[in-house]
Design a protein around this motif. Structure first.
Motif, PDB file in Angstrom:
ATOM      1  N   HIS A 235     -12.094  14.908  10.628  1.00  0.00           N
ATOM      2  CA  HIS A 235     -11.702  16.132   9.937  1.00  0.00           C
ATOM      3  C   HIS A 235     -10.977  15.849   8.623  1.00  0.00           C
ATOM      4  CE1 HIS A 235     -10.505  20.314   9.504  1.00  0.00           C
ATOM      5  NE2 HIS A 235      -9.258  19.905   9.301  1.00  0.00           N
ATOM      6  N   ALA A 236     -10.116  14.836   8.607  1.00  0.00           N
ATOM      7  CA  ALA A 236      -9.361  14.512   7.388  1.00  0.00           C
ATOM      8  C   ALA A 236      -9.046  13.028   7.382  1.00  0.00           C
ATOM      9  CB  ALA A 236      -8.073  15.331   7.310  1.00  0.00           C
ATOM     10  N   PHE A 237      -8.922  12.472   6.187  1.00  0.00           N
ATOM     11  CA  PHE A 237      -8.680  11.034   6.021  1.00  0.00           C
ATOM     12  C   PHE A 237      -7.864  10.794   4.769  1.00  0.00           C
ATOM     13  CE2 PHE A 237     -10.466   7.438   3.437  1.00  0.00           C
ATOM     14  CZ  PHE A 237      -9.741   6.421   4.040  1.00  0.00           C
ATOM     15  N   SER A 238      -6.935   9.864   4.846  1.00  0.00           N
ATOM     16  CA  SER A 238      -6.223   9.418   3.654  1.00  0.00           C
ATOM     17  C   SER A 238      -5.738   7.997   3.851  1.00  0.00           C
ATOM     18  CB  SER A 238      -5.020  10.321   3.349  1.00  0.00           C
ATOM     19  OG  SER A 238      -4.358   9.881   2.169  1.00  0.00           O
ATOM     20  N   GLN A 239      -5.663   7.279   2.775  1.00  0.00           N
ATOM     21  CA  GLN A 239      -4.893   6.044   2.719  1.00  0.00           C
ATOM     22  C   GLN A 239      -3.655   6.325   1.885  1.00  0.00           C
ATOM     23  OE1 GLN A 239      -8.637   3.661   1.656  1.00  0.00           O
ATOM     24  NE2 GLN A 239      -7.429   2.128   2.739  1.00  0.00           N
ATOM     25  N   GLY A 240      -2.675   5.409   1.937  1.00  0.00           N
ATOM     26  CA  GLY A 240      -1.458   5.647   1.193  1.00  0.00           C
ATOM     27  C   GLY A 240      -0.706   4.377   0.866  1.00  0.00           C
ATOM     28  N   MET A 241      -0.180   4.329  -0.346  1.00  0.00           N
ATOM     29  CA  MET A 241       0.710   3.247  -0.756  1.00  0.00           C
ATOM     30  C   MET A 241       1.757   3.839  -1.678  1.00  0.00           C
ATOM     31  SD  MET A 241      -0.143  -0.475  -2.462  1.00  0.00           S
ATOM     32  CE  MET A 241      -0.784   0.203  -4.000  1.00  0.00           C
ATOM     33  N   SER A 242       3.008   3.766  -1.260  1.00  0.00           N
ATOM     34  CA  SER A 242       4.086   4.370  -2.037  1.00  0.00           C
ATOM     35  C   SER A 242       4.509   3.441  -3.172  1.00  0.00           C
ATOM     36  CB  SER A 242       5.284   4.649  -1.132  1.00  0.00           C
ATOM     37  OG  SER A 242       5.752   3.445  -0.535  1.00  0.00           O
ATOM     38  N   PRO A 243       5.184   3.981  -4.199  1.00  0.00           N
ATOM     39  CA  PRO A 243       5.662   3.139  -5.299  1.00  0.00           C
ATOM     40  C   PRO A 243       6.561   2.020  -4.785  1.00  0.00           C
ATOM     41  CG  PRO A 243       5.876   5.463  -5.867  1.00  0.00           C
ATOM     42  CD  PRO A 243       5.486   5.410  -4.411  1.00  0.00           C
ATOM     43  N   GLN A 244       6.387   0.829  -5.338  1.00  0.00           N
ATOM     44  CA  GLN A 244       7.192  -0.344  -5.032  1.00  0.00           C
ATOM     45  C   GLN A 244       6.831  -1.026  -3.710  1.00  0.00           C
ATOM     46  OE1 GLN A 244       9.440  -1.675  -7.267  1.00  0.00           O
ATOM     47  NE2 GLN A 244       8.692  -0.087  -8.634  1.00  0.00           N
ATOM     48  N   HIS A 245       5.847  -0.475  -2.963  1.00  0.00           N
ATOM     49  CA  HIS A 245       5.504  -1.085  -1.690  1.00  0.00           C
ATOM     50  C   HIS A 245       4.739  -2.381  -1.930  1.00  0.00           C
ATOM     51  CE1 HIS A 245       4.610   0.011   2.807  1.00  0.00           C
ATOM     52  NE2 HIS A 245       5.130  -1.194   2.652  1.00  0.00           N
ATOM     53  N   GLN A 246       4.891  -3.315  -0.997  1.00  0.00           N
ATOM     54  CA  GLN A 246       4.107  -4.541  -0.984  1.00  0.00           C
ATOM     55  C   GLN A 246       3.707  -4.791   0.466  1.00  0.00           C
ATOM     56  OE1 GLN A 246       7.262  -6.864  -2.731  1.00  0.00           O
ATOM     57  NE2 GLN A 246       7.680  -7.909  -0.802  1.00  0.00           N
ATOM     58  N   LEU A 247       3.083  -5.930   0.733  1.00  0.00           N
ATOM     59  CA  LEU A 247       2.654  -6.215   2.093  1.00  0.00           C
ATOM     60  C   LEU A 247       3.870  -6.342   3.009  1.00  0.00           C
ATOM     61  CD1 LEU A 247       0.452  -6.856   4.132  1.00  0.00           C
ATOM     62  CD2 LEU A 247       0.570  -9.244   3.430  1.00  0.00           C
ATOM     63  N   ASN A 267      -0.829  13.520   1.825  1.00  0.00           N
ATOM     64  CA  ASN A 267      -2.205  13.715   1.370  1.00  0.00           C
ATOM     65  C   ASN A 267      -3.138  14.093   2.508  1.00  0.00           C
ATOM     66  OD1 ASN A 267      -4.113  13.619  -0.845  1.00  0.00           O
ATOM     67  ND2 ASN A 267      -4.957  11.789   0.132  1.00  0.00           N
ATOM     68  N   LEU A 268      -2.864  13.561   3.709  1.00  0.00           N
ATOM     69  CA  LEU A 268      -3.689  13.896   4.872  1.00  0.00           C
ATOM     70  C   LEU A 268      -3.569  15.382   5.207  1.00  0.00           C
ATOM     71  CD1 LEU A 268      -5.394  12.475   7.232  1.00  0.00           C
ATOM     72  CD2 LEU A 268      -3.287  12.710   8.561  1.00  0.00           C
ATOM     73  N   TRP A 269      -2.334  15.875   5.326  1.00  0.00           N
ATOM     74  CA  TRP A 269      -2.153  17.283   5.712  1.00  0.00           C
ATOM     75  C   TRP A 269      -2.603  18.225   4.604  1.00  0.00           C
ATOM     76  CZ3 TRP A 269      -2.283  16.650  10.408  1.00  0.00           C
ATOM     77  CH2 TRP A 269      -1.444  15.806  11.129  1.00  0.00           C
ATOM     78  N   ARG A 270      -2.568  17.774   3.341  1.00  0.00           N
ATOM     79  CA  ARG A 270      -3.081  18.597   2.243  1.00  0.00           C
ATOM     80  C   ARG A 270      -4.552  18.933   2.438  1.00  0.00           C
ATOM     81  NH1 ARG A 270      -6.221  17.608  -1.861  1.00  0.00           N
ATOM     82  NH2 ARG A 270      -6.232  15.353  -1.479  1.00  0.00           N
ATOM     83  N   GLN A 271      -5.300  17.995   2.991  1.00  0.00           N
ATOM     84  CA  GLN A 271      -6.732  18.191   3.177  1.00  0.00           C
ATOM     85  C   GLN A 271      -7.090  18.897   4.487  1.00  0.00           C
ATOM     86  OE1 GLN A 271      -8.950  14.378   2.577  1.00  0.00           O
ATOM     87  NE2 GLN A 271      -6.899  13.580   2.253  1.00  0.00           N
ATOM     88  N   SER A 272      -6.168  18.905   5.429  1.00  0.00           N
ATOM     89  CA  SER A 272      -6.510  19.260   6.804  1.00  0.00           C
ATOM     90  C   SER A 272      -6.224  20.713   7.132  1.00  0.00           C
ATOM     91  CB  SER A 272      -5.719  18.358   7.760  1.00  0.00           C
ATOM     92  OG  SER A 272      -6.006  18.671   9.098  1.00  0.00           O
ATOM     93  N   ASP A 273      -7.179  21.368   7.787  1.00  0.00           N
ATOM     94  CA  ASP A 273      -6.927  22.701   8.348  1.00  0.00           C
ATOM     95  C   ASP A 273      -6.064  22.599   9.604  1.00  0.00           C
ATOM     96  OD1 ASP A 273      -8.553  23.789   6.389  1.00  0.00           O
ATOM     97  OD2 ASP A 273     -10.353  23.724   7.649  1.00  0.00           O
ATOM     98  N   ILE A 274      -6.090  21.435  10.242  1.00  0.00           N
ATOM     99  CA  ILE A 274      -5.301  21.175  11.442  1.00  0.00           C
ATOM    100  C   ILE A 274      -3.979  20.566  11.000  1.00  0.00           C
ATOM    101  CG2 ILE A 274      -5.229  19.915  13.630  1.00  0.00           C
ATOM    102  CD1 ILE A 274      -8.345  19.803  13.447  1.00  0.00           C
TER     103      ILE A 274
END
Length: 380
Positions: A235-247, A267-274
């Motif tokens: 139904h919905a999909f997102s990846q995410g990387m916040s500023p300054q993040h590393q492994l 970003n996930l909930w922005r796309q999702s009706d659920i």
């Protein structure tokens, strides 16, 4: 838009164990073939492939060994435990937009072999981003997560007894799951509190298993599901990387307790009706038990600092507000970088799970909170 345009129609797993004799290649082939058989799809129909960049089973080896035809899309996603939903989501996008028709994603690992353990080696000199943390004693992922958990416990007055609920709940799920490595091993609060300390405040039971096995999934366009196994829709999909993040470490951002999961979730909930209030259960990456608490807050199931009370009050149990990791997760079922969370989500939405949640019609799957990551909302 990707919403509901693809569906998972096949899942496959090998046996799970602390040590298996088969190679990672053989395990991958077994899991993928099992997933294709589950879907009723011939290998020659597969034309999209996705795996982890740490995978030792290259696409061409898999395609040749299983008898795939022409392949039109293949990808690999980085960041270990943060990759499972990214692999699935990227192949789903290729299938949804018509680049390919039938996709397979897989993960095969032999963690029982010490040579396969990424963190077991020692570098003579550190020149990459690890130079900011390794010299200070943060040598393993568990050390890095332990630092954030100690801070979380300080800020929100959380006890080890509350944290223990994660391990105890998932072990109870595993005790009712015949495929789980820990199916026959019960765990009490006394066992937990007396467990060997690995990186204070995280003990043995806060750490994932070291195990062997492979898992695969098959997906097609939603318009092509009629001849296959009961579909589970992406139904919905997102990846995410916040500023300054590393492994792994996220100590350089404005708040180390607000990781890339917050970026992914928004970003996930922005796309999702659920929305979070509609989700019936969740499968949350749990290489270390604090990740459950962090993700419950990041994905909006409770407020900042409230996750420990949420789980201690039974919120993640089978009858709770949000059953979590209902097969036992990485702590008690198997550790395959979270791929078992996806197959358990599919089983729950098909109504085939060992710990079946009543009226399970939607599920969040979220990957590693401590790395750049991803998440999906699946629905029946």
């Amino acid at each position: 838009m990707l919403k509901d345009q693809t569906a998972i129609v096949g899942i496959g797993e090998t046996r799970f164990a602390k040590r298996l004799e088969d190679t990672e290649w053989a395990l991958a082939c077994q899991a993928i073939k099992a997933a294709l058989d589950d879907a009723g799809i011939d290998p020659s129909e597969v034309d999209a492939m996705g795996c982890f960049n740490q995978e030792t089973t290259p696409e061409f080896d898999i395609a040749r060994s299983l008898g795939f035809g022409d392949v039109h899309f293949f990808n690999q996603v980085a960041h270990g435990g943060g990759a499972a939903c990214g692999v699935l989501g990227q192949v789903a996008m290729a299938v949804a937009c018509g680049v390919a028709n039938v996709g397979v994603v897989w993960r095969s690992r032999k963690r029982g072999d010490p040579s396969k353990r990424q963190w077991a080696g020692v570098q003579p000199r550190i020149a990459d981003h690890w130079k900011w943390s390794r010299p200070h004693g943060l040598l393993r992922p568990v050390d890095e997560v332990a630092v954030t958990m100690r801070r979380y416990m300080h800020e929100f007055n959380v006890t080890r007894e509350q944290l223990a609920t994660v391990a105890l709940s998932q072990r109870a799920y595993a005790n009712n799951n015949p495929k789980a490595i820990m199916a026959d091993k019960t765990l009490s609060l006394d066992d937990y509190l007396s467990g060997r300390m690995i990186s204070d405040p995280l003990c043995l039971y806060d750490n994932c298993l070291e195990s062997d096995g492979a898992i695969a999934l098959v997906l097609v366009r939603s318009t092509d599901v009629d001849r296959h196994q009961q579909p589970v829709y992406l139904h919905a999909f997102s990846q995410g990387m916040s500023p300054q993040h590393q492994l792994m470490t996220d100590y350089h951002g404005h708040n180390p307790l607000q990781s890339s999961s917050w970026t992914t979730a928004a970003n996930l909930w922005r796309q999702s009706d659920i929305q979070p209030s509609d989700i019936k259960l969740a499968q949350i990456y749990d290489a270390f038990s604090p990740m459950i608490l962090y993700c419950l807050e990041a994905y909006g199931f409770c407020g900042r600092g409230e996750a420990a009370d949420f789980i201690a009050d039974g919120g993640m149990s089978q009858q709770g507000r949000l059953p979590v990791n209902t097969s036992g997760g990485s702590l008690s079922e198997v550790y395959l970088h979270g791929m078992n969370l996806l197959t358990e989500a599919v089983r729950q939405l098909r109504g085939e799970a060992a710990n079946q949640v009543a009226a399970a019609d939607s599920c969040l799957v979220a990957t590693c909170d401590s790395t750049p990551n991803g998440a999906v909302v699946l629905r029946r």
